[in-house]
Enzyme design. Structure first.
Site, mmCIF file in Angstrom:
data_model
loop_
_atom_site.group_PDB
_atom_site.id
_atom_site.type_symbol
_atom_site.label_atom_id
_atom_site.label_comp_id
_atom_site.label_asym_id
_atom_site.label_seq_id
_atom_site.Cartn_x
_atom_site.Cartn_y
_atom_site.Cartn_z
ATOM 1 N N PHE A 160 -55.018 16.739 -25.960
ATOM 2 C CA PHE A 160 -56.556 16.580 -25.754
ATOM 3 C C PHE A 160 -57.371 17.555 -26.602
ATOM 4 C CE2 PHE A 160 -53.639 18.434 -22.526
ATOM 5 C CZ PHE A 160 -54.193 19.411 -22.634
ATOM 6 N N LYS A 177 -60.610 24.425 -33.408
ATOM 7 C CA LYS A 177 -59.835 23.825 -32.550
ATOM 8 C C LYS A 177 -60.373 23.782 -31.262
ATOM 9 C CE LYS A 177 -55.040 23.233 -31.350
ATOM 10 N NZ LYS A 177 -53.621 23.809 -31.681
ATOM 11 N N ASP A 273 -42.520 21.248 -32.336
ATOM 12 C CA ASP A 273 -43.149 20.084 -32.896
ATOM 13 C C ASP A 273 -43.448 20.202 -34.377
ATOM 14 O OD1 ASP A 273 -44.411 17.726 -32.302
ATOM 15 O OD2 ASP A 273 -46.522 18.519 -31.688
#
Length: 464
Positions: A160, A177, A273
């Site tokens: 999100f 960001k 990730d």
């Protein structure tokens, strides 16, 4: 001769002196600069010219102190950038501190930071103030910290978010960001990313320039990567733009960044990730690993952690996706998958129209049939066949099962630059899982691949 008028004036003057003295005593008694130490850190890199550095350091601290004491500021920045070792610094006190307490808190923080000696970056966080300095970070251009609370508990990266391009006052372009404050998860991700990325410095890791938690959004300010993320060049709008030399440099740089995180930093950091969209490319197509919101620290005395799955299926190692067993070899597996994407120009978790095979499954079958080069992206024309075959085999080594047979990332770096053909044990077949975390059984000619609800054991770990 004293006149009747002079006597009351003298009395009033004496009373004023007494009142001022009492006020000063009370102020001293009530003074509280809040110098309970919450966090401190020193960069592992030192300045090169110590004489210039310490001169700049002293002048910068003096500038901060002058602004707070004489201009009644609670937030100040200062810099001395005349030599090869410039110093930039910023300080912020809590709004309710008096000027005297703010100055006292700054003085205490300066005293703490001087213990870092010639380190080219440092930070000190007290209850009442926050001080940070660096050789390369121009804090006067960064976002003002509105609260110190979120910096005190620094401890995980979300989907999100919004990435925007911005410009600093000096004309430098940055990437901002934004994370919406819609959940506690967002705040935890923000705090984790700030804590980890602000302490790691490597040419193949994205550099954090600043952060803010002011208002309804959490902001992370990063160096701007002109070419965006790697996935755009593999199967996005820039597909086919990379030649083999550029692809190899991206593979090698990413391996080097991971080796730093796993083995060269003072504690092992597992990214969790690694994927093409989390590898950014600068003007020269040099890679930088980004998005540390899911990163975890692995204690030295543990071979792995048991934790809930977080990451991206297709890139995630089976022992982690199915059983939550997390080690640095999870990143090694993800790296191997990314390498196959770089070579093939194909997304790992999408099946080709003419088959029901994911990328890793197809790569393994082509390797078994000694048909490595059928995996190569059609848009890539000039390359050395033996070199590409070697890199494909290294990628497959990274995805092997069991975990213990996967190479470390430092071993991968050595293998990549080795001139001779790799003469190692044949890679073992990877455990293949689908998007439902089910193990994919080996395909048969008649029926094609199938899935099983069976679970495999992945308990073979080696100590670090």
């Amino acid at each position: 001769m004293k006149t009747p008028f002079m006597l009351p004036c003298r009395r009033w003057w004496l009373m004023a002196v007494v009142i001022i003295e009492v006020a000063l005593i009370l102020e001293s008694a009530m003074s509280d600069p809040e110098i309970n130490l919450l966090n401190k850190g020193c960069s592992q890199y030192n300045a090169t010219n110590l004489s210039d550095f310490f001169s700049n350091l002293n002048a910068t601290f003096s500038g901060l102190r002058n602004q707070i004491s004489s201009q009644n500021k609670k937030f100040a920045t200062a810099q001395q950038a005349r030599t090869s070792d410039p110093v930039y610094a910023m300080v912020q006190c809590r709004d309710y501190l008096s000027v005297a307490d703010c100055v006292s808190c700054l003085d205490a923080a300066v005293s703490q930071i001087r213990n870092c000696s010639a380190a080219n970056g440092a930070r000190v966080i007290y209850d009442g103030c926050f001080l940070r300095l660096g050789l390369h970070i121009h804090f006067s251009h960064l976002i003002n910290f509105s609260s110190l609370h979120s910096l005190q508990s620094m401890c995980q990266i979300p989907s999100f978010l919004i990435i925007e391009q911005g410009t600093l006052k000096n004309g430098n372009i940055i990437a901002v960001k934004k994370l919406a404050l819609s959940s506690s998860r967002a705040k935890a991700d923000f705090e984790s990313e700030v804590k980890l990325i602000s302490n790691v410095h490597h040419r193949n890791l994205i550099r954090l320039l600043g952060c803010s938690n002011k208002g309804p959004e959490l902001l992370l300010v990063y160096e701007y990567m002109a070419n965006g993320s790697l996935d755009r060049f593999l199967y996005g709008e820039r597909r086919g733009a990379l030649n083999w030399k550029q692809r190899f440099e991206i593979i090698f740089g990413t391996a080097r960044g991971l080796a730093y995180l796993h083995e060269q930093f003072h504690v092992c950091i597992i990214h969790r990730d690694i994927k093409s969209s989390n590898i950014l490319l600068d003007d020269d197509f040099q890679p930088k690993i980004a998005d540390f919101g899911l990163a975890r620290l692995l204690p030295e005395d543990q071979s792995h952690l048991s934790t809930r799955f977080a990451g991206t299926l297709g890139y995630t190692a089976p022992e982690y996706a199915i059983h939550g067993q997390l080690s640095e070899k999870v990143d090694t597996y993800s790296f191997g998958v990314v390498v196959l994407e770089i070579i093939s120009g194909r997304k790992c978790n999408e099946m080709k129209v003419e088959s029901t095979e994911f990328l890793l499954e197809q790569a393994w079958k082509l390797y078994e049939d000694d048909m490595h080069l059928k995996l190569v992206d059609d848009s890539m024309n000039e390359y050395r066949e033996e070199e590409v075959k070697k890199v494909i085999e290294i990628a497959l080594m990274c995805t092997q099962s069991p975990v213990s047979v996967r190479p470390t990332m430092s071993e991968v770096v050595v293998l990549l630059v080795s001139e001779r053909s790799i003469e190692l044990t044949r890679p073992t077949r990877p455990t293949l899982i689908d998007n439902d975390k089910k193990i994919r059984e080996e395909a048969t000619a008649a029926t094609g691949p199938s899935t099983s609800d069976a679970t495999a054991s992945f308990t073979e770990f080696t100590g670090r």
